[in-house]
Scaffold this active site. Structure first.
Site, PDB file in Angstrom:
ATOM      1  N   ASN A   1       0.883  -1.166   0.000  1.00 32.31           N
ATOM      2  CA  ASN A   1       0.000   0.000   0.000  1.00 32.31           C
ATOM      3  C   ASN A   1       0.920   1.215   0.000  1.00 32.31           C
ATOM      4  O   ASN A   1       1.572   1.497   1.011  1.00 32.31           O
ATOM      5  CB  ASN A   1      -0.899   0.000   1.239  1.00 32.31           C
ATOM      6  CG  ASN A   1      -1.784   1.230   1.314  1.00 32.31           C
ATOM      7  OD1 ASN A   1      -1.624   2.177   0.557  1.00 32.31           O
ATOM      8  ND2 ASN A   1      -2.716   1.227   2.244  1.00 32.31           N
TER       9      ASN A   1
ATOM     10  N   ARG B   1       0.490   4.202   0.405  1.00 30.51           N
ATOM     11  CA  ARG B   1       0.169   5.242   1.395  1.00 30.51           C
ATOM     12  C   ARG B   1       0.635   4.871   2.799  1.00 30.51           C
ATOM     13  O   ARG B   1       0.567   5.686   3.710  1.00 30.51           O
ATOM     14  CB  ARG B   1      -1.326   5.509   1.384  1.00 30.51           C
ATOM     15  CG  ARG B   1      -1.803   6.052   0.023  1.00 30.51           C
ATOM     16  CD  ARG B   1      -3.260   6.340   0.004  1.00 30.51           C
ATOM     17  NE  ARG B   1      -3.556   7.439   0.907  1.00 30.51           N
ATOM     18  CZ  ARG B   1      -4.768   7.760   1.308  1.00 30.51           C
ATOM     19  NH1 ARG B   1      -5.799   7.058   0.903  1.00 30.51           N
ATOM     20  NH2 ARG B   1      -4.951   8.769   2.111  1.00 30.51           N
ATOM     21  N   CYS B   2       1.108   3.637   2.979  1.00 27.68           N
ATOM     22  CA  CYS B   2       1.516   3.136   4.289  1.00 27.68           C
ATOM     23  C   CYS B   2       3.031   3.280   4.456  1.00 27.68           C
ATOM     24  O   CYS B   2       3.805   2.782   3.637  1.00 27.68           O
ATOM     25  CB  CYS B   2       1.106   1.664   4.419  1.00 27.68           C
ATOM     26  SG  CYS B   2       1.787   0.828   5.863  1.00 27.68           S
ATOM     27  N   SER B   3       3.461   3.929   5.529  1.00 26.14           N
ATOM     28  CA  SER B   3       4.890   4.155   5.734  1.00 26.14           C
ATOM     29  C   SER B   3       5.650   2.841   5.920  1.00 26.14           C
ATOM     30  O   SER B   3       6.756   2.681   5.399  1.00 26.14           O
ATOM     31  CB  SER B   3       5.127   5.077   6.932  1.00 26.14           C
ATOM     32  OG  SER B   3       4.673   4.485   8.132  1.00 26.14           O
TER      33      SER B   3
ATOM     34  N   ARG C   1       6.099   1.297   2.509  1.00 20.48           N
ATOM     35  CA  ARG C   1       7.135   2.015   1.740  1.00 20.48           C
ATOM     36  C   ARG C   1       8.526   1.671   2.269  1.00 20.48           C
ATOM     37  O   ARG C   1       9.460   1.463   1.493  1.00 20.48           O
ATOM     38  CB  ARG C   1       6.907   3.524   1.792  1.00 20.48           C
ATOM     39  CG  ARG C   1       5.683   3.987   1.020  1.00 20.48           C
ATOM     40  CD  ARG C   1       5.643   5.505   0.852  1.00 20.48           C
ATOM     41  NE  ARG C   1       5.812   6.242   2.091  1.00 20.48           N
ATOM     42  CZ  ARG C   1       4.817   6.623   2.897  1.00 20.48           C
ATOM     43  NH1 ARG C   1       3.559   6.321   2.592  1.00 20.48           N
ATOM     44  NH2 ARG C   1       5.060   7.311   4.000  1.00 20.48           N
TER      45      ARG C   1
END
Length: 115
Positions: free
Chosen positions: A8, A10-12, A15
């Site tokens: 995802n 948007r997920c730190s 990433r």
């Protein structure tokens, strides 16, 4: 060996896990699982590789979890898998699959054990 990350963007943590894989020389296949959720069969195979049950990878803090009243009711493993396929936001992230193994990238370094 093929490495796949259920990611995802948007997920730190997701990433960070992707960056760690790339830093270690892996060129993972990136599956944006919110746009392309795994099928029930794929999710069952991932769970088997993780050695976990469906309830172990459900994001209980998600609003959708509360909306579906999953805390208040009992559902079978198969029902929960179907709910996760229909509502992929419920699936813990990131999940990395490499060969016959899988790991959840929480913390991101956890995935290094399967490379």
């Amino acid at each position: 060996m093929t490495v796949t990350i259920y990611h995802n963007p948007r997920c730190s943590k997701s990433r960070q896990t992707l960056a760690l894989l790339e830093e270690k020389g892996a060129a993972p296949k990136i599956v944006d699982y919110l746009k392309t959720p795994p099928s029930a069969a794929e999710l069952k195979a991932i769970l088997k590789k993780l050695g976990l049950k469906p309830q172990d990878i459900v994001r209980k803090g998600e609003a959708r979890y509360a909306e579906l009243e999953l805390k208040e009711r009992t559902v079978s493993d198969d029902e929960l898998i179907e709910l996760m396929v229909e509502n992929p936001i419920l699936i813990e992230r990131p999940i990395v699959v490499a060969g016959g193994k899988a790991a959840i990238g929480r913390p991101p370094e956890t995935v290094l054990t399967i490379l």
